[in-house]
Structures are given as structure tokens and as C-alpha cells.
Design an enzyme around this catalytic site. Structure first.
Site, PDB file in Angstrom:
ATOM      1  N   CYS A  82       0.832  -1.215   0.000  1.00  0.00           N
ATOM      2  CA  CYS A  82       0.000   0.000   0.000  1.00  0.00           C
ATOM      3  C   CYS A  82       0.863   1.260   0.000  1.00  0.00           C
ATOM      4  O   CYS A  82       0.336   2.373  -0.143  1.00  0.00           O
ATOM      5  CB  CYS A  82      -0.928   0.005   1.200  1.00  0.00           C
ATOM      6  SG  CYS A  82      -1.995  -1.435   1.245  1.00  0.00           S
ATOM      7  N   HIS A 333      -9.426   3.566  -1.046  1.00  0.00           N
ATOM      8  CA  HIS A 333      -8.038   3.098  -0.956  1.00  0.00           C
ATOM      9  C   HIS A 333      -7.702   2.145  -2.107  1.00  0.00           C
ATOM     10  O   HIS A 333      -7.572   0.934  -1.900  1.00  0.00           O
ATOM     11  CB  HIS A 333      -7.826   2.444   0.415  1.00  0.00           C
ATOM     12  CG  HIS A 333      -6.431   2.001   0.697  1.00  0.00           C
ATOM     13  ND1 HIS A 333      -5.307   2.612   0.165  1.00  0.00           N
ATOM     14  CD2 HIS A 333      -5.964   0.983   1.486  1.00  0.00           C
ATOM     15  CE1 HIS A 333      -4.225   1.978   0.602  1.00  0.00           C
ATOM     16  NE2 HIS A 333      -4.586   0.994   1.390  1.00  0.00           N
TER      17      HIS A 333
HETATM   18  N1  COA Z   1     -16.526   1.597   4.496  1.00  0.00           N
HETATM   19  C1  COA Z   1     -17.816   1.997   4.293  1.00  0.00           C
HETATM   20  N2  COA Z   1     -18.699   1.257   3.620  1.00  0.00           N
HETATM   21  C2  COA Z   1     -18.258   0.101   3.106  1.00  0.00           C
HETATM   22  C3  COA Z   1     -16.944  -0.365   3.269  1.00  0.00           C
HETATM   23  C4  COA Z   1     -16.071   0.445   3.994  1.00  0.00           C
HETATM   24  N3  COA Z   1     -14.823   0.044   4.205  1.00  0.00           N
HETATM   25  N4  COA Z   1     -16.797  -1.549   2.651  1.00  0.00           N
HETATM   26  C5  COA Z   1     -18.009  -1.832   2.107  1.00  0.00           C
HETATM   27  N5  COA Z   1     -18.870  -0.831   2.389  1.00  0.00           N
HETATM   28  C6  COA Z   1     -20.283  -0.770   2.037  1.00  0.00           C
HETATM   29  C7  COA Z   1     -20.482  -1.044   0.564  1.00  0.00           C
HETATM   30  O1  COA Z   1     -20.535   0.168  -0.184  1.00  0.00           O
HETATM   31  C8  COA Z   1     -21.827  -1.744   0.581  1.00  0.00           C
HETATM   32  O2  COA Z   1     -22.846  -0.776   0.712  1.00  0.00           O
HETATM   33  P1  COA Z   1     -24.211  -0.903  -0.128  1.00  0.00           P
HETATM   34  O3  COA Z   1     -24.809  -2.222   0.337  1.00  0.00           O
HETATM   35  O4  COA Z   1     -24.968   0.313   0.268  1.00  0.00           O
HETATM   36  O5  COA Z   1     -23.762  -0.937  -1.552  1.00  0.00           O
HETATM   37  C9  COA Z   1     -21.810  -2.543   1.872  1.00  0.00           C
HETATM   38  O6  COA Z   1     -20.902  -1.843   2.740  1.00  0.00           O
HETATM   39  C10 COA Z   1     -21.372  -3.974   1.708  1.00  0.00           C
HETATM   40  O7  COA Z   1     -20.238  -3.963   0.842  1.00  0.00           O
HETATM   41  P2  COA Z   1     -19.422  -5.241   0.459  1.00  0.00           P
HETATM   42  O8  COA Z   1     -18.658  -4.898  -0.779  1.00  0.00           O
HETATM   43  O9  COA Z   1     -20.320  -6.446   0.428  1.00  0.00           O
HETATM   44  O10 COA Z   1     -18.416  -5.360   1.657  1.00  0.00           O
HETATM   45  P3  COA Z   1     -17.515  -6.580   1.987  1.00  0.00           P
HETATM   46  O11 COA Z   1     -18.082  -7.217   3.188  1.00  0.00           O
HETATM   47  O12 COA Z   1     -17.242  -7.405   0.784  1.00  0.00           O
HETATM   48  O13 COA Z   1     -16.131  -5.861   2.353  1.00  0.00           O
HETATM   49  C11 COA Z   1     -14.567  -5.100   3.946  1.00  0.00           C
HETATM   50  C12 COA Z   1     -16.027  -5.051   3.478  1.00  0.00           C
HETATM   51  C13 COA Z   1     -14.411  -4.155   5.129  1.00  0.00           C
HETATM   52  C14 COA Z   1     -14.199  -6.514   4.387  1.00  0.00           C
HETATM   53  C15 COA Z   1     -13.655  -4.646   2.768  1.00  0.00           C
HETATM   54  O14 COA Z   1     -13.982  -3.318   2.423  1.00  0.00           O
HETATM   55  C16 COA Z   1     -12.187  -4.751   3.129  1.00  0.00           C
HETATM   56  O15 COA Z   1     -11.598  -5.824   3.068  1.00  0.00           O
HETATM   57  N6  COA Z   1     -11.538  -3.619   3.518  1.00  0.00           N
HETATM   58  C17 COA Z   1     -10.128  -3.630   3.884  1.00  0.00           C
HETATM   59  C18 COA Z   1      -9.253  -3.484   2.676  1.00  0.00           C
HETATM   60  C19 COA Z   1      -7.806  -3.644   3.032  1.00  0.00           C
HETATM   61  O16 COA Z   1      -7.420  -4.523   3.799  1.00  0.00           O
HETATM   62  N7  COA Z   1      -6.938  -2.830   2.446  1.00  0.00           N
HETATM   63  C20 COA Z   1      -5.536  -2.846   2.727  1.00  0.00           C
HETATM   64  C21 COA Z   1      -5.282  -2.109   3.970  1.00  0.00           C
HETATM   65  S1  COA Z   1      -3.686  -2.449   4.664  1.00  0.00           S
END
Ligand code: COA
Length: 392
Positions: A82, A333
Site C-alpha cells: 500500500c 483506498h
Molecule cells: N466503508 C464503508 N462502507 C463500506 C466499506 C467500507 N470500508 N466496505 C463496504 N462498504 C459498504 C459497501 O458500499 C456496501 O454498501 P451498499 O450495500 O450500500 O452498496 C456494503 O458496505 C457492503 O459492501 P461489500 O462490498 O459487500 O463489503 P464486503 O463485506 O465485501 O467488504 C470489507 C467489506 C471491510 C471486508 C472490505 O472493504 C475490506 O476488506 N476492507 C479492507 C481493505 C484492506 O485490507 N486494504 C488494505 C489495507 S492495509
């Protein structure tokens, strides 16, 4: 002195209809137009990317994007998880300082949403240690360990963690290029589903698409890069002496302050790597803005928010504004684009062109970009050009 003379970012978000080529083109053409430079003048291209290899099977991105952009110049891919974007800017600063190239384009691009979430999580874990990957850990899980340690050692609360997401979503609501424009309350964040206890969904940076680009050269024009420093730490958390500090951030920051001849109190605006809410607390402390254990309460009090954040105490004792772009949490991100988007935001802040997000009187900015759970840290310090005759 290397300056940023052009800066541009695409919208970040779930951009299903936009290809990586289109994202790259939009960001680079925007940055060149901003610099007022014909692309024929560009000497080299650095492309920051982490995931195109594991997710899309294309890793030869230097010539891939050079061809797409019509840039017949030396072109390189730079990967540092990242922190790829920050690392690419660091490498470009050194390439220009050495005299190898005069005008460089640095592009960060990532397309994450076209792939299954489990494949994205696995690909992201390419930044973790072997034992973390083999045991099935994910980045939300690793940062949850850091959050728990901070809570146990300093009494940091779930409300304080949540307040970081509230601040950064408020800032993102003012940024047309951000992934999220909805504001949140502490209750919204705390009630959202747990991803890895204590981290909730609304405390995570999302999966995103996007690109950002800057044009760098030795110039009295533009925003000056007065320090560009990188440090590393162990890949895995188990090998660290402490889970309440990121030593690579501390080391890169201390070298950067020395190089720039400034200290934490001189920074007016900072873009820091809030991949999870705990990461912003660690950054605030490791960058020297607050003593260990003191940042969470200060952020919850509104000391690092833009005015009018809805926090009744937000205008008192403001120290510096942190993540006016919305940060990784609110702006999104797309991993390798993030470090360059941080630069684009600081350029706008220091030029005074950040619109509703403008930090009044900003003169010195800092960007902190982290790879993995702190194995790579890149710190840049940028200064406004005081000579108005040469300011863009
Ligand atoms: N913040 C706010 N809203 C979020 C979100 C976030 N981080 N991630 C997903 N959403 C919302 C989506 O827009 C969706 O909304 P909607 O139903 O109104 O369209 C809903 O939440 C579900 O989204 P979905 O794509 O099914 O989420 P998910 O469960 O597949 O993924 C996380 C959620 C948190 C697991 C994923 O965003 C993630 O892995 N984040 C971390 C990424 C990471 O590790 N990056 C590197 C950092 S070192």
C-alpha cells in the site's frame, strides 16, 4: 529542489465501467494539463501498482502504461504494497536529484473491484509475512491486534476509534472525488458489523478503484518536496517488540523532519495512512503530533478536523488538519494510488485551491504512506512556494 508542478486524481470508488487504462489516462492527462507541459517533454514514467499481477495477470506495467499514454520513455513499475505510491514518488525524487531525468510522471493506479473479495483479500496479504498468510490472517485482523494492544495499554476506547471514521467521512463529504459522501455518527460506526473485533466495517478502508498522478521536476514553480524518506520494519507483527508503535513511521519521520528543518509543530496539514481507524491514531503518535496514548482523545475532541464537522468542540485548540481528502477511509483506498493521491491533496492545500476542504493558511504539509502492517513507511514533507511569481 524537486517540485510537484502538476497533480491530478480520478474519482475513487467502485468504478465498474472504467478500465485501468482509462483511469491512468485520465490521471496523467490531468497532471500534465495542470503542469502546462506537453507530454513530449516527459523523460520517464514511474508506475506504482500492487495488485495487477496477482489479480489480473499483468505485471509489466511500465511499458504497458507508457504505450497506452503514448510516452516513448523509460518506464518502471514500483511495488511496495500500500506504500507503492509514496515509494514511487521517493524514487522519482532521487532520479531527478541524481540528474538522470529532468521531468517525470509518477502514476499510481489500482483496479480492485473487478475481482472476488476473497481474491482481493488474499492478494493484499501478499504484503504480510509467511506465517501471517499461512495462518489465514487478513489485514483487518492484523490491525485489530494493533487496536487491542493500544486499547489495553492506553485505555483507548471504541468510541475514540469510531470518531476517526466520523471525521474522515465528514472530510470526504466535501471531496467530489471521494468514494463515500455520507457522513456518519459514532453510533453508526460502532453499530456496523464487526469485521475483526474491535474493528467494524465502517472503520475499514474500502476496496476501491482509482488513479492519481504527479509531474515532478527541479523547479522554483510548484510545491516543493523538502523531504522524502523511507524506512522499513519486520514484515510480520510477531517479530515486533511493540504493537503500539510503527517504528518505520517513526524512523522515516525523524529523518524527514531533520532534512526539512521542521518539526511536528510546523505541520499545518497531513494526509496519513488510515487504512483502519487505529492506523490514524498510531500515525498521529509516531509522527510526533501527540505523545503515546494521547492522540485518540485529541482526535475525538476535534483537534484534527476541518471546521464545521458537527463536533461541538471541533474549533477549539485545533492543531493541524488530518486527512482533509477523507483519507483512505472516506476517499477510498485503491492501494498504490493512495500515496500519490495524498500528494495531490497536499498540492491543492498548499496552493490554496482545495475549495471547501481548504485548511486556512496551510504552508507545510506532510504525507505518511504505509505498506502492510508497517513494514514500509514513506514520509514526505511539502512546502508552499512563498515566491508568488513562481506559484502555479
Ligand atoms: N466503508 C464503508 N462502507 C463500506 C466499506 C467500507 N470500508 N466496505 C463496504 N462498504 C459498504 C459497501 O458500499 C456496501 O454498501 P451498499 O450495500 O450500500 O452498496 C456494503 O458496505 C457492503 O459492501 P461489500 O462490498 O459487500 O463489503 P464486503 O463485506 O465485501 O467488504 C470489507 C467489506 C471491510 C471486508 C472490505 O472493504 C475490506 O476488506 N476492507 C479492507 C481493505 C484492506 O485490507 N486494504 C488494505 C489495507 S492495509
Amino acid at each position: 529542489m524537486v517540485s510537484i508542478i502538476g497533480a491530478s486524481t480520478t474519482k475513487f470508488g467502485e468504478l465498474w465501467g472504467t478500465s485501468p487504462r482509462q483511469l491512468a489516462r485520465e490521471a496523467v492527462e490531468g497532471a500534465l494539463a495542470d503542469a502546462g507541459i506537453d507530454q513530449k517533454k516527459v523523460d520517464a514514467l514511474f508506475v506504482a501498482n500492487m495488485l495487477a499481477g496477482p489479480l489480473a495477470g499483468q505485471q509489466h506495467l511500465g511499458p504497458f502504461f507508457a504505450e497506452e499514454l503514448g510516452l516513448h520513455v523509460p518506464a518502471f513499475t514500483i511495488e511496495g504494497a500500500c506504500a507503492s505510491g509514496g515509494l514511487a514518488v521517493h524514487a522519482a525524487v532521487n532520479a531527478i536529484t541524481s540528474g538522470q531525468y529532468e521531468i517525470m510522471v509518477v502514476l499510481g493506479v489500482e483496479k480492485m473491484t473487478d475481482h472476488k473479495p476473497e481474491d482481493v483479500a488474499t492478494a493484499l496479504m501478499g504484503a504480510g509475512s509467511d506465517e501471517e498468510r499461512l495462518s489465514g490472517a487478513t489485514f483487518p485482523g492484523l490491525y485489530a491486534l494493533l487496536a487491542r494492544s493500544h486499547m489495553e495499554k492506553f485505555g483507548t476506547t471504541q468510541e475514540e476509534l469510531a470518531s476517526i471514521a466520523v471525521k474522515n467521512h465528514f472530510h470526504a463529504s466535501l471531496n467530489t472525488n471521494a468514494q463515500f459522501h455520507n457522513t456518519l455518527t459514532v453510533e453508526d460506526v460502532m453499530k456496523s458489523s464487526k469485521v475483526a473485533d474491535p474493528i467494524t466495517l465502517l472503520e475499514c478502508s474500502p476496496i476501491s478503484d482509482g488513479a492519481a498522478a504527479v509531474v515532478l521536476t527541479k523547479s522554483r514553480k510548484g510545491v516543493r518536496i523538502v523531504a522524502s524518506e523511507v524506512a522499513t520494519d519486520t514484515l510480520g507483527l510477531a517479530q515486533r517488540k511493540s504493537l503500539t508503535q510503527l517504528l518505520a513511521t517513526q524512523e522515516a519521520a525523524s529523518h524527514a523532519y531533520k532534512k526539512a528543518g521542521v518539526g511536528p509543530n510546523d505541520i499545518d496539514v497531513a494526509e496519513v495512512h488510515d487504512c483502519f481507524t487505529i492506523a490514524e491514531i498510531l500515525a498521529m503518535e509516531d509522527l510526533g503530533f501527540y505523545k503515546k496514548g494521547k492522540a485518540a482523545r485529541a482526535i475525538a475532541r476535534g483537534e484534527t478536523s476541518l471546521p464545521d464537522s458537527g463536533n461541538p468542540r471541533d474549533s477549539r485548540n485545533r492543531r493541524l488538519v488530518v486527512n482533509p481528502s477523507g483519507g483512505l477511509k472516506g476517499c477510498g483506498h485503491p492501494v498504490a494510488a493512495t500515496g500519490i493521491k495524498q500528494m495531490v491533496e497536499l498540492v491543492h492545500q498548499l496552493r490554496g485551491t482545495a475549495g471547501k476542504r481548504q485548511v486556512a493558511g496551510a504552508r507545510v504539509g506532510l504525507a505518511q504512506n504505509v505498506g502492510g502492517s508497517g513494514a514500509t513507511a514513506v514520509v514526505h514533507i511539502l512546502k508552499k512556494n512563498y515566491d508568488l511569481r513562481f506559484t502555479n
